[in-house]
Design a protein around this motif. Structure first.
Motif, PDB file in Angstrom:
ATOM      1  N   LEU A   1     -45.795  23.768  14.108  1.00  0.00           N
ATOM      2  CA  LEU A   1     -46.385  25.022  13.650  1.00  0.00           C
ATOM      3  C   LEU A   1     -45.331  26.099  13.403  1.00  0.00           C
ATOM      4  O   LEU A   1     -45.497  26.956  12.539  1.00  0.00           O
ATOM      5  N   ALA A   2     -44.249  26.053  14.171  1.00  0.00           N
ATOM      6  CA  ALA A   2     -43.189  27.052  14.022  1.00  0.00           C
ATOM      7  C   ALA A   2     -42.210  26.700  12.901  1.00  0.00           C
ATOM      8  O   ALA A   2     -41.437  27.563  12.444  1.00  0.00           O
ATOM      9  N   ASN A   3     -42.228  25.442  12.451  1.00  0.00           N
ATOM     10  CA  ASN A   3     -41.261  24.993  11.444  1.00  0.00           C
ATOM     11  C   ASN A   3     -41.945  24.146  10.373  1.00  0.00           C
ATOM     12  O   ASN A   3     -41.457  23.078   9.997  1.00  0.00           O
ATOM     13  N   LYS A   4     -43.070  24.629   9.876  1.00  0.00           N
ATOM     14  CA  LYS A   4     -43.921  23.854   8.955  1.00  0.00           C
ATOM     15  C   LYS A   4     -43.152  23.296   7.759  1.00  0.00           C
ATOM     16  O   LYS A   4     -43.294  22.127   7.405  1.00  0.00           O
ATOM     17  N   GLU A   5     -42.363  24.159   7.122  1.00  0.00           N
ATOM     18  CA  GLU A   5     -41.737  23.788   5.852  1.00  0.00           C
ATOM     19  C   GLU A   5     -40.755  22.625   5.975  1.00  0.00           C
ATOM     20  O   GLU A   5     -40.588  21.852   5.025  1.00  0.00           O
ATOM     21  N   GLU A   6     -40.104  22.499   7.135  1.00  0.00           N
ATOM     22  CA  GLU A   6     -39.093  21.452   7.255  1.00  0.00           C
ATOM     23  C   GLU A   6     -39.657  20.103   7.704  1.00  0.00           C
ATOM     24  O   GLU A   6     -39.000  19.067   7.558  1.00  0.00           O
ATOM     25  N   ILE A   7     -40.878  20.086   8.200  1.00  0.00           N
ATOM     26  CA  ILE A   7     -41.457  18.868   8.777  1.00  0.00           C
ATOM     27  C   ILE A   7     -41.503  17.702   7.788  1.00  0.00           C
ATOM     28  O   ILE A   7     -41.146  16.566   8.158  1.00  0.00           O
ATOM     29  N   PRO A   8     -41.913  17.896   6.523  1.00  0.00           N
ATOM     30  CA  PRO A   8     -41.975  16.751   5.600  1.00  0.00           C
ATOM     31  C   PRO A   8     -40.631  16.065   5.373  1.00  0.00           C
ATOM     32  O   PRO A   8     -40.588  14.914   4.923  1.00  0.00           O
ATOM     33  N   HIS A   9     -39.537  16.750   5.692  1.00  0.00           N
ATOM     34  CA  HIS A   9     -38.197  16.200   5.452  1.00  0.00           C
ATOM     35  C   HIS A   9     -37.607  15.542   6.704  1.00  0.00           C
ATOM     36  O   HIS A   9     -36.487  15.035   6.657  1.00  0.00           O
ATOM     37  N   LEU A  10     -38.338  15.554   7.813  1.00  0.00           N
ATOM     38  CA  LEU A  10     -37.809  15.009   9.065  1.00  0.00           C
ATOM     39  C   LEU A  10     -38.279  13.587   9.307  1.00  0.00           C
ATOM     40  O   LEU A  10     -39.444  13.257   9.049  1.00  0.00           O
ATOM     41  N   SER A  11     -37.376  12.755   9.806  1.00  0.00           N
ATOM     42  CA  SER A  11     -37.768  11.421  10.264  1.00  0.00           C
ATOM     43  C   SER A  11     -38.447  11.562  11.620  1.00  0.00           C
ATOM     44  O   SER A  11     -38.378  12.629  12.255  1.00  0.00           O
ATOM     45  N   ILE A  12     -39.077  10.521  12.082  1.00  0.00           N
ATOM     46  CA  ILE A  12     -39.734  10.584  13.382  1.00  0.00           C
ATOM     47  C   ILE A  12     -38.727  10.868  14.486  1.00  0.00           C
ATOM     48  O   ILE A  12     -39.002  11.622  15.426  1.00  0.00           O
ATOM     49  N   LYS A  13     -37.523  10.308  14.336  1.00  0.00           N
ATOM     50  CA  LYS A  13     -36.468  10.531  15.337  1.00  0.00           C
ATOM     51  C   LYS A  13     -36.001  11.989  15.315  1.00  0.00           C
ATOM     52  O   LYS A  13     -35.804  12.610  16.366  1.00  0.00           O
ATOM     53  N   SER A  14     -35.852  12.555  14.123  1.00  0.00           N
ATOM     54  CA  SER A  14     -35.409  13.944  14.000  1.00  0.00           C
ATOM     55  C   SER A  14     -36.437  14.897  14.591  1.00  0.00           C
ATOM     56  O   SER A  14     -36.083  15.865  15.278  1.00  0.00           O
ATOM     57  N   LEU A  15     -37.729  14.635  14.335  1.00  0.00           N
ATOM     58  CA  LEU A  15     -38.778  15.492  14.889  1.00  0.00           C
ATOM     59  C   LEU A  15     -38.826  15.374  16.405  1.00  0.00           C
ATOM     60  O   LEU A  15     -39.005  16.376  17.112  1.00  0.00           O
ATOM     61  N   ALA A  16     -38.612  14.170  16.907  1.00  0.00           N
ATOM     62  CA  ALA A  16     -38.603  13.967  18.359  1.00  0.00           C
ATOM     63  C   ALA A  16     -37.464  14.748  19.012  1.00  0.00           C
ATOM     64  O   ALA A  16     -37.654  15.424  20.033  1.00  0.00           O
ATOM     65  N   GLN A  17     -36.278  14.688  18.400  1.00  0.00           N
ATOM     66  CA  GLN A  17     -35.130  15.412  18.946  1.00  0.00           C
ATOM     67  C   GLN A  17     -35.339  16.924  18.865  1.00  0.00           C
ATOM     68  O   GLN A  17     -35.059  17.656  19.819  1.00  0.00           O
TER      69      GLN A  17
END
Length: 287
Positions: free
Chosen positions: A30-46
Motif C-alpha cells: 500500500l505504501a509502494n503501489k507503483e513499484e510492486i508490478p516490477h518486483l519479483s516475489i523475492k524482491s517483495l519479500a526482502q
C-alpha cells in the motif's frame, strides 16, 4: 468474483485482520503501489522484511493462486486508481466552506459505492436474491445507523408483499431470532461485523436453521465468518465517522440491489403489488 475487482482496495480493507507477517506485506504494498508490478516475489519479500513463502501465503489469502496472477491484478488496479486519483475520501475539516462540504460528501458517497463494487461477490448477490425469493419470512437486524438501513429494507420489501420486519434493538432482536425457522432469511447488517447484539441474535438464528445473510465491511470478522451468504462493502478510511455516512450509503446500495434482484426475477407478480401500493398512496395525496 467481485463485480469490478480491485485488489488494492481489498488489501486496504483487510489489512487489520491479517496475520502480523501478512500485514507487513500489505503495508509495504500500500505504501509502494507503483513499484510492486516490477518486483519479483523475492524482491517483495526482502523489501517487506518477510519471506518468499510469506508473500505467497499473502497472495493466497487475498484469493490468488500464485504471485503472477496477483501482480497482474495489482497492475490492473493501479490503472483503475490512476483514473480516480482525484476522487480520494475526504474527512470533515473545521471551517470548511459549504461548497467544499457538498463536493466532498458527494465524492465520498460515490467512492463508497464504487469501492463496494470492487469487493462485492456477484455470486453471493445471486445466492442472496434466490434465498429472499424463496423465503417464508425475512427479518432484518441492525443497530444504530445499520438499524436505519434495516428499516429502509423493511419498507422496500413490504411494498412487494414480502413478509418482513426490521429489528433495531438488542432485546427485540433476540426475541425475533428465537422465532426464526428453516425457510426464513435473517439479514444482519453491521459495518464492523463485531456488534455484540448482532452476534447474539446471529447465534440463535443459525441454531434455528434460518439462512443468514451478512452485510458488513470487507474484512475478517465474527459476522463475515459465520454468515451463510456474505455481502461485503468498502468504506472510507477517515477518522470522523459522522454517523457512519460512507458505510450507510454502501449498505443502502446493497439493499437496493437485493430488492431490485427479487423484483426483477418475480416482475409479473411484483408489478401488481407495486401498482396497488402506488395507487393507495396517490389517493392519499389528493385528499
Amino acid at each position: 468474483m467481485a463485480i469490478n475487482d480491485n485488489v488494492l482496495i481489498k488489501i486496504r480493507e483487510r489489512k487489520d485482520s491479517l496475520t502480523p507477517v501478512e500485514r507487513l506485506v500489505a503495508e509495504y504494498i500500500l505504501a509502494n503501489k507503483e513499484e510492486i508490478p516490477h518486483l519479483s516475489i523475492k524482491s517483495l519479500a526482502q523489501a517487506s522484511k518477510t519471506s518468499d513463502a510469506s508473500v505467497l501465503r499473502f497472495c493466497k489469502t487475498m484469493g490468488y493462486n500464485g504471485y503472477r496472477s496477483f501482480i497482474v491484478s495489482i497492475s490492473a488496479s493501479l490503472g483503475s486508481m490512476d483514473e480516480e486519483s482525484t476522487d480520494q475520501y475526504t474527512d470533515i475539516q473545521p471551517g470548511d466552506e459549504l461548497t467544499t462540504i457538498i463536493s466532498n460528501i458527494g465524492r465520498n458517497n460515490m467512492r463508497s459505492i464504487e469501492d463496494t463494487l470492487s469487493v462485492l461477490d456477484r455470486s453471493a448477490v445471486e445466492r442472496a436474491v434466490h434465498a429472499l425469493r424463496t423465503s417464508n419470512r425475512i427479518m432484518f437486524f441492525g443497530i444504530g445507523a445499520s438499524g436505519l438501513v434495516a428499516q429502509d429494507a423493511e419498507q422496500k420489501f413490504t411494498r412487494i408483499n414480502k413478509m418482513c420486519h426490521a429489528f433495531i434493538d438488542g432485546h427485540s432482536q433476540l426475541t425475533a431470532a428465537t422465532l426464526l425457522t428453516k425457510g426464513d432469511v435473517a439479514i444482519f447488517i453491521s459495518n464492523s461485523g463485531d456488534t455484540i447484539e448482532i452476534l447474539d441474535a446471529l447465534d440463535i438464528a443459525k441454531k434455528n436453521g434460518a439462512h443468514v445473510i451478512a452485510i458488513t465491511k470487507y474484512s475478517k470478522s465474527e459476522l463475515s465468518e459465520r454468515a451463510d451468504t456474505l455481502l461485503s462493502i468498502s468504506t472510507p478510511e477517515i477518522s470522523i465517522r459522522s454517523g457512519a455516512m460512507g458505510s450507510r450509503i454502501a449498505m443502502l446500495t446493497i439493499i437496493d440491489m437485493l430488492f431490485a434482484g427479487v423484483a426483477s426475477a418475480d416482475y409479473q407478480q411484483v408489478k401488481k403489488y407495486l401498482s396497488k401500493s402506488r395507487s393507495i398512496i396517490a389517493n392519499k395525496r389528493r385528499r
